[in-house]
Design a protein around this motif. Structure first.
Motif, PDB file in Angstrom:
ATOM      1  N   VAL A   1      -5.580 -36.039  36.812  1.00 32.83           N
ATOM      2  CA  VAL A   1      -6.659 -37.009  37.933  1.00 32.83           C
ATOM      3  C   VAL A   1      -7.012 -37.935  36.470  1.00 32.83           C
ATOM      4  CG1 VAL A   1      -8.799 -35.624  38.158  1.00 32.83           C
ATOM      5  CG2 VAL A   1      -7.101 -34.099  38.234  1.00 32.83           C
ATOM      6  N   GLY A   2      -7.847 -38.629  37.412  1.00 36.47           N
ATOM      7  CA  GLY A   2      -8.373 -39.844  36.636  1.00 36.47           C
ATOM      8  C   GLY A   2      -7.156 -41.477  36.061  1.00 36.47           C
ATOM      9  N   PRO A   3      -8.193 -41.712  35.676  1.00 33.98           N
ATOM     10  CA  PRO A   3      -8.109 -43.617  35.433  1.00 33.98           C
ATOM     11  C   PRO A   3      -6.443 -43.273  34.146  1.00 33.98           C
ATOM     12  CG  PRO A   3      -9.093 -43.979  35.799  1.00 33.98           C
ATOM     13  CD  PRO A   3      -9.712 -42.533  35.499  1.00 33.98           C
ATOM     14  N   ALA A   4      -5.754 -43.619  34.430  1.00 37.48           N
ATOM     15  CA  ALA A   4      -4.008 -43.277  33.454  1.00 37.48           C
ATOM     16  C   ALA A   4      -4.522 -44.013  31.716  1.00 37.48           C
ATOM     17  CB  ALA A   4      -3.305 -44.806  33.522  1.00 37.48           C
ATOM     18  N   SER A   5      -5.128 -45.237  32.246  1.00 38.53           N
ATOM     19  CA  SER A   5      -5.901 -45.758  30.851  1.00 38.53           C
ATOM     20  C   SER A   5      -6.956 -44.324  30.316  1.00 38.53           C
ATOM     21  CB  SER A   5      -6.335 -46.549  30.836  1.00 38.53           C
ATOM     22  OG  SER A   5      -7.612 -46.254  31.522  1.00 38.53           O
ATOM     23  N   TYR A   6      -7.682 -43.803  30.922  1.00 37.40           N
ATOM     24  CA  TYR A   6      -8.565 -42.524  30.353  1.00 37.40           C
ATOM     25  C   TYR A   6      -7.677 -42.252  29.786  1.00 37.40           C
ATOM     26  CZ  TYR A   6     -12.517 -39.569  30.188  1.00 37.40           C
ATOM     27  OH  TYR A   6     -13.368 -38.088  29.816  1.00 37.40           O
ATOM     28  N   ASN A   7      -7.206 -41.428  30.416  1.00 36.44           N
ATOM     29  CA  ASN A   7      -6.049 -40.237  29.467  1.00 36.44           C
ATOM     30  C   ASN A   7      -5.254 -40.551  29.076  1.00 36.44           C
ATOM     31  OD1 ASN A   7      -6.886 -38.447  32.425  1.00 36.44           O
ATOM     32  ND2 ASN A   7      -5.639 -38.908  34.066  1.00 36.44           N
ATOM     33  N   GLN A   8      -5.002 -41.206  28.688  1.00 29.75           N
ATOM     34  CA  GLN A   8      -4.256 -41.838  27.073  1.00 29.75           C
ATOM     35  C   GLN A   8      -5.213 -42.060  26.580  1.00 29.75           C
ATOM     36  OE1 GLN A   8      -0.744 -43.255  27.080  1.00 29.75           O
ATOM     37  NE2 GLN A   8      -1.224 -42.923  24.581  1.00 29.75           N
ATOM     38  N   ASP A   9      -6.533 -42.614  26.490  1.00 28.73           N
ATOM     39  CA  ASP A   9      -6.992 -42.219  25.156  1.00 28.73           C
ATOM     40  C   ASP A   9      -7.071 -40.601  24.862  1.00 28.73           C
ATOM     41  OD1 ASP A   9      -9.439 -43.537  23.671  1.00 28.73           O
ATOM     42  OD2 ASP A   9     -10.311 -42.393  24.170  1.00 28.73           O
ATOM     43  N   LEU A  10      -7.590 -40.428  26.316  1.00 25.94           N
ATOM     44  CA  LEU A  10      -7.445 -38.930  25.825  1.00 25.94           C
ATOM     45  C   LEU A  10      -6.820 -37.789  24.951  1.00 25.94           C
ATOM     46  CD1 LEU A  10     -10.114 -36.160  26.841  1.00 25.94           C
ATOM     47  CD2 LEU A  10      -9.257 -36.225  29.066  1.00 25.94           C
ATOM     48  N   SER A  11      -5.272 -38.536  25.121  1.00 27.62           N
ATOM     49  CA  SER A  11      -4.399 -37.014  25.021  1.00 27.62           C
ATOM     50  C   SER A  11      -4.585 -37.831  23.730  1.00 27.62           C
ATOM     51  CB  SER A  11      -3.327 -37.610  25.708  1.00 27.62           C
ATOM     52  OG  SER A  11      -2.671 -39.085  25.359  1.00 27.62           O
ATOM     53  N   GLN A  12      -4.639 -38.905  23.247  1.00 24.37           N
ATOM     54  CA  GLN A  12      -4.758 -39.458  21.536  1.00 24.37           C
ATOM     55  C   GLN A  12      -5.933 -38.387  21.231  1.00 24.37           C
ATOM     56  OE1 GLN A  12      -2.192 -41.763  20.008  1.00 24.37           O
ATOM     57  NE2 GLN A  12      -3.144 -40.424  18.355  1.00 24.37           N
ATOM     58  N   ARG A  13      -6.326 -38.822  21.615  1.00 22.50           N
ATOM     59  CA  ARG A  13      -7.383 -37.985  20.618  1.00 22.50           C
ATOM     60  C   ARG A  13      -7.941 -36.526  20.643  1.00 22.50           C
ATOM     61  NH1 ARG A  13     -12.880 -37.997  23.484  1.00 22.50           N
ATOM     62  NH2 ARG A  13     -11.809 -38.894  25.589  1.00 22.50           N
ATOM     63  N   ARG A  14      -7.416 -36.138  21.836  1.00 22.20           N
ATOM     64  CA  ARG A  14      -6.628 -34.519  21.455  1.00 22.20           C
ATOM     65  C   ARG A  14      -5.865 -33.869  20.420  1.00 22.20           C
ATOM     66  NH1 ARG A  14      -7.310 -32.120  28.061  1.00 22.20           N
ATOM     67  NH2 ARG A  14     -10.245 -32.031  27.543  1.00 22.20           N
ATOM     68  N   ALA A  15      -4.448 -34.615  20.873  1.00 21.91           N
ATOM     69  CA  ALA A  15      -3.582 -34.491  19.095  1.00 21.91           C
ATOM     70  C   ALA A  15      -4.073 -34.848  17.556  1.00 21.91           C
ATOM     71  CB  ALA A  15      -2.747 -35.889  20.044  1.00 21.91           C
ATOM     72  N   ASP A  16      -5.453 -36.110  17.668  1.00 22.85           N
ATOM     73  CA  ASP A  16      -5.761 -36.651  16.672  1.00 22.85           C
ATOM     74  C   ASP A  16      -6.751 -35.313  16.342  1.00 22.85           C
ATOM     75  OD1 ASP A  16      -4.272 -38.673  16.462  1.00 22.85           O
ATOM     76  OD2 ASP A  16      -6.202 -39.984  16.958  1.00 22.85           O
ATOM     77  N   SER A  17      -7.506 -34.755  18.127  1.00 26.73           N
ATOM     78  CA  SER A  17      -8.626 -33.666  17.309  1.00 26.73           C
ATOM     79  C   SER A  17      -7.552 -31.910  16.222  1.00 26.73           C
ATOM     80  CB  SER A  17      -9.209 -33.265  18.261  1.00 26.73           C
ATOM     81  OG  SER A  17      -9.925 -31.517  17.694  1.00 26.73           O
ATOM     82  N   VAL A  18      -6.680 -31.951  17.239  1.00 30.86           N
ATOM     83  CA  VAL A  18      -5.708 -30.644  16.472  1.00 30.86           C
ATOM     84  C   VAL A  18      -5.202 -31.050  14.753  1.00 30.86           C
ATOM     85  CG1 VAL A  18      -3.496 -29.867  16.766  1.00 30.86           C
ATOM     86  CG2 VAL A  18      -4.564 -30.056  18.504  1.00 30.86           C
ATOM     87  N   ALA A  19      -4.866 -32.504  14.765  1.00 26.18           N
ATOM     88  CA  ALA A  19      -4.752 -33.107  13.512  1.00 26.18           C
ATOM     89  C   ALA A  19      -5.380 -32.536  12.476  1.00 26.18           C
ATOM     90  CB  ALA A  19      -4.438 -34.300  13.483  1.00 26.18           C
ATOM     91  N   ASP A  20      -6.977 -33.191  13.136  1.00 26.69           N
ATOM     92  CA  ASP A  20      -7.859 -32.863  12.022  1.00 26.69           C
ATOM     93  C   ASP A  20      -8.529 -31.638  11.873  1.00 26.69           C
ATOM     94  OD1 ASP A  20      -8.635 -36.005  12.081  1.00 26.69           O
ATOM     95  OD2 ASP A  20      -8.962 -35.465  13.892  1.00 26.69           O
ATOM     96  N   TYR A  21      -8.344 -30.589  12.731  1.00 23.51           N
ATOM     97  CA  TYR A  21      -8.496 -29.728  12.169  1.00 23.51           C
ATOM     98  C   TYR A  21      -7.714 -28.623  11.627  1.00 23.51           C
ATOM     99  CZ  TYR A  21      -9.222 -24.937  12.895  1.00 23.51           C
ATOM    100  OH  TYR A  21      -9.973 -23.196  12.593  1.00 23.51           O
ATOM    101  N   LEU A  22      -6.259 -28.739  11.219  1.00 26.33           N
ATOM    102  CA  LEU A  22      -5.081 -28.846  10.801  1.00 26.33           C
ATOM    103  C   LEU A  22      -5.224 -29.269   9.608  1.00 26.33           C
ATOM    104  CD1 LEU A  22      -1.855 -28.531  13.156  1.00 26.33           C
ATOM    105  CD2 LEU A  22      -2.737 -26.429  12.484  1.00 26.33           C
ATOM    106  N   ALA A  23      -5.573 -30.808   8.973  1.00 27.32           N
ATOM    107  CA  ALA A  23      -5.885 -30.892   7.802  1.00 27.32           C
ATOM    108  C   ALA A  23      -6.981 -29.934   7.348  1.00 27.32           C
ATOM    109  CB  ALA A  23      -6.348 -32.042   8.072  1.00 27.32           C
ATOM    110  N   GLY A  24      -8.132 -29.853   8.472  1.00 24.60           N
ATOM    111  CA  GLY A  24      -8.958 -28.922   7.198  1.00 24.60           C
ATOM    112  C   GLY A  24      -8.610 -27.434   6.827  1.00 24.60           C
ATOM    113  N   GLN A  25      -7.515 -27.559   7.386  1.00 20.24           N
ATOM    114  CA  GLN A  25      -7.349 -25.891   6.716  1.00 20.24           C
ATOM    115  C   GLN A  25      -6.580 -26.244   5.893  1.00 20.24           C
ATOM    116  OE1 GLN A  25      -8.505 -22.913   8.109  1.00 20.24           O
ATOM    117  NE2 GLN A  25      -9.759 -24.870   9.205  1.00 20.24           N
ATOM    118  N   GLY A  26      -5.500 -27.791   5.087  1.00 19.13           N
ATOM    119  CA  GLY A  26      -4.780 -27.371   3.958  1.00 19.13           C
ATOM    120  C   GLY A  26      -4.227 -28.761   3.944  1.00 19.13           C
ATOM    121  N   ILE A  27      -3.658 -28.633   5.585  1.00 18.29           N
ATOM    122  CA  ILE A  27      -2.337 -29.133   5.536  1.00 18.29           C
ATOM    123  C   ILE A  27      -2.973 -29.993   5.689  1.00 18.29           C
ATOM    124  CG2 ILE A  27      -0.399 -29.988   7.369  1.00 18.29           C
ATOM    125  CD1 ILE A  27      -0.785 -26.739   6.626  1.00 18.29           C
ATOM    126  N   ASP A  28      -1.572 -30.583   4.596  1.00 21.27           N
ATOM    127  CA  ASP A  28      -1.941 -32.642   4.135  1.00 21.27           C
ATOM    128  C   ASP A  28      -1.408 -33.676   5.539  1.00 21.27           C
ATOM    129  OD1 ASP A  28      -1.363 -34.895   2.832  1.00 21.27           O
ATOM    130  OD2 ASP A  28      -0.565 -34.979   1.158  1.00 21.27           O
TER     131      ASP A  28
END
Length: 270
Positions: A207-234
């Motif tokens: 749903v929505g433009p492919a370029s927008y979905n590409q950016d959103l998926s990257q931001r979501r993956a980064d959001s997960v990594a940021d949360y794990l880093a906040g829990q002590g994962i290097d």
């Protein structure tokens, strides 16, 4: 002075002296090995045994009849020597309790996996439980219950793990509170499995433009990594990539299918 009186007086004097030796020896033993090894000559069992023999011999001699003097002295001397040596002997120290260095409930002598982290459940030989027998202990296994004989990666998974219920606020990369609770468990196992690096992939529906979905998926993956880093994962142990809508796992024609496509996956980064 009569023989019996002389023997008893001598015996009494020696009894007092022997009692003092034994008492001093006992106190020295209680002060530890160094004090025990340095105790006075008269506190040693051999000396106490000799004194006890004299005591016993004197008493045996004094208490026997004229015809039994030699026998009475011999019997008394033997008994006195034995008692004297025992009085001054060092007490036997209790055997040390078996050690359990890693505190897992299995003593070191029987522990085949020493150094188990605190709080980790172990089997009878002190090794971390591996309920699905995939080679990855339960406390590190991101995919418990793997079928018997299946080949798994360092995460304990046959293939990339879809992080079920790791959801985001509508049209954003902000994790929901439920997602954070799921990621807390992921972080705990990654912290216990320090040698593994992970790949975090973001995916969207169509749903929505492919370029927008590409950016959103990257931001979501980064959001997960940021949360794990906040829990002590290097952060150096994590790599993120967004695939947008390019790798669907279900149809985008239904709500259920689109929900499956909006996902985050966790895999081993080799």
């Amino acid at each position: 002075m009569k023989k019996s009186t002389t023997g008893l007086l001598l015996g009494s004097a020696l009894v007092v002296g022997l009692s003092g030796c034994a008492s001093s020896a006992s106190q020295s033993s209680g002060m530890g090995d160094s004090a025990s090894s340095d105790r006075a000559w008269y506190q040693h069992p051999a000396v106490c045994g000799l004194a006890g023999g004299l005591i016993g011999g004197g008493i045996g001699y004094a208490s026997s009849s004229d015809s039994d003097e030699d026998t009475g002295a011999a019997v008394g001397g033997t008994a006195g020597a034995t008692i004297g040596a025992l009085l001054c002997a060092e007490p036997n120290e209790p055997a040390p309790a078996p050690r359990d260095t890693d505190g897992d409930g299995v003593i070191d002598a029987n522990d085949q996996c020493p150094g188990t982290p605190a709080g980790v459940a172990v089997d009878a030989v002190g090794c971390p439980l591996d309920s699905d027998a995939d080679g990855v202990p339960d406390y590190q296994d991101q995919c418990p219950g793997t079928p018997a004989g299946a080949e798994v990666n360092a995460l304990g998974c046959v293939e990339d793990l879809v992080l079920q219920d790791v959801n985001f606020e509508f049209d954003s990369a902000t994790l929901t509170m439920g997602a954070e609770r799921i990621l807390d468990g992921v972080a705990e196992k990654l912290a216990a499995n320090e040698s593994v690096r992970v790949r975090i992939e973001g995916h969207t529906d169509a749903v929505g433009p492919a370029s927008y979905n590409q950016d959103l998926s990257q931001r979501r993956a980064d959001s997960v990594a940021d949360y794990l880093a906040g829990q002590g994962i290097d952060a150096d142990r994590m790599r993120t990539v967004g695939y947008g809508e390019s790798q669907p796992v279900a149809t985008n024609e239904t709500d259920a299918g689109r929900a499956e496509n909006r996902r985050v996956e966790l895999g081993e980064w080799e």
